[in-house]
Design a protein around this motif. Structure first.
Motif, mmCIF file in Angstrom:
data_model
loop_
_atom_site.group_PDB
_atom_site.id
_atom_site.type_symbol
_atom_site.label_atom_id
_atom_site.label_comp_id
_atom_site.label_asym_id
_atom_site.label_seq_id
_atom_site.Cartn_x
_atom_site.Cartn_y
_atom_site.Cartn_z
ATOM 1 N N PHE A 190 8.965 -5.306 -3.004
ATOM 2 C CA PHE A 190 9.361 -5.077 -1.753
ATOM 3 C C PHE A 190 10.088 -6.177 -1.009
ATOM 4 N N ASP A 194 10.076 -7.314 6.572
ATOM 5 C CA ASP A 194 9.897 -6.024 7.239
ATOM 6 C C ASP A 194 9.475 -4.834 6.336
ATOM 7 N N ARG A 195 9.247 -5.173 5.071
ATOM 8 C CA ARG A 195 8.566 -4.396 4.339
ATOM 9 C C ARG A 195 7.079 -4.817 3.957
ATOM 10 N N MET A 198 4.791 -1.791 4.559
ATOM 11 C CA MET A 198 4.777 -0.907 3.414
ATOM 12 C C MET A 198 3.651 -1.354 2.479
#
Length: 213
Positions: A190, A194-195, A198
């Motif tokens: 990742f 900003d991941r 997720m």
């Protein structure tokens, strides 16, 4: 009960986006009782072999957009962020070696190790101090709960720590990763803070990792 989640964390103490995601990463780890495996790397070398460019060598358009994004994420993450720190870029290698020395003594789960990793990033991006300065590193280590003078002495004199940082940089290159922060969970990378949402969802759901060919 399943195995404890393990997050490999490739980063640099001069990495803007590692800083922006640093508190979020630690809160995510606490939520899932995950272990963070800190892997500090030579970010400029990683850029040089993966097509990235240091900030000042990027096009004016990219530099201008980065400046906007910094302000957006400062608000989203609710963190202090100096947009143009006076001691950036600087060589973080000595501080990286202090971190590696601390890990070798205390392990990845040490609260003081977590604190130093976070405060080291804050040194550049929140406090506008010089992460390459031994005196600054000593103070940050002490404030993190580490034995700063002993660890700094090891970082300055123990060649094995420098070799470890080089080995981690070689590792991230050989895995074909290309920037920082890079979070890796069960082999799935990742890229970018900003991941993190997720990554949170993947750990929460328990789904199988998406792996590269």
């Amino acid at each position: 009960m399943g195995a404890r989640p393990v997050i490999e964390y490739y980063f640099s103490l001069i990495s803007l986006w590692s800083y922006v995601g640093s508190r979020r990463l630690q809160s995510l780890a606490q939520k899932h009782n995950a272990q963070i495996i800190y892997k500090p790397v030579d970010l400029l070398h990683l850029f040089s072999v993966s097509g990235g460019l240091p900030v000042k060598q990027r096009s004016p358009q990219r530099q201008a957009y980065r400046f906007i994004e910094m302000q957006r994420w400062r608000s989203i993450r609710d963190i202090p962020l100096v947009l143009e720190p006076k001691h950036y870029p600087a060589d973080p290698s000595l501080a990286h070696r202090v971190l590696l020395a601390a890990i070798s003594e205390l392990g990845y789960d040490s609260e003081a190790v977590h604190e130093f990793a976070r405060r080291g990033l804050e040194t550049v991006w929140a406090n506008e101090e010089h992460i390459a300065d031994p005196g600054t590193i000593l103070r940050v280590a002490d404030e993190s709960g580490l034995h700063g003078s002993r660890l700094l002495n090891r970082a300055e004199s123990d060649g094995a720590l420098a070799e470890e940082e080089k080995a981690l940089t070689k590792e991230v290159v050989e895995k074909h990763y290309f920037g920082a922060p890079m979070y890796v969970y069960r082999g799935e990378p990742f890229w970018g803070q900003d991941r993190l949402e997720m990554l949170d969802e993947v750990i929460e759901s328990g789904r199988e990792p998406i792996l590269r060919k």
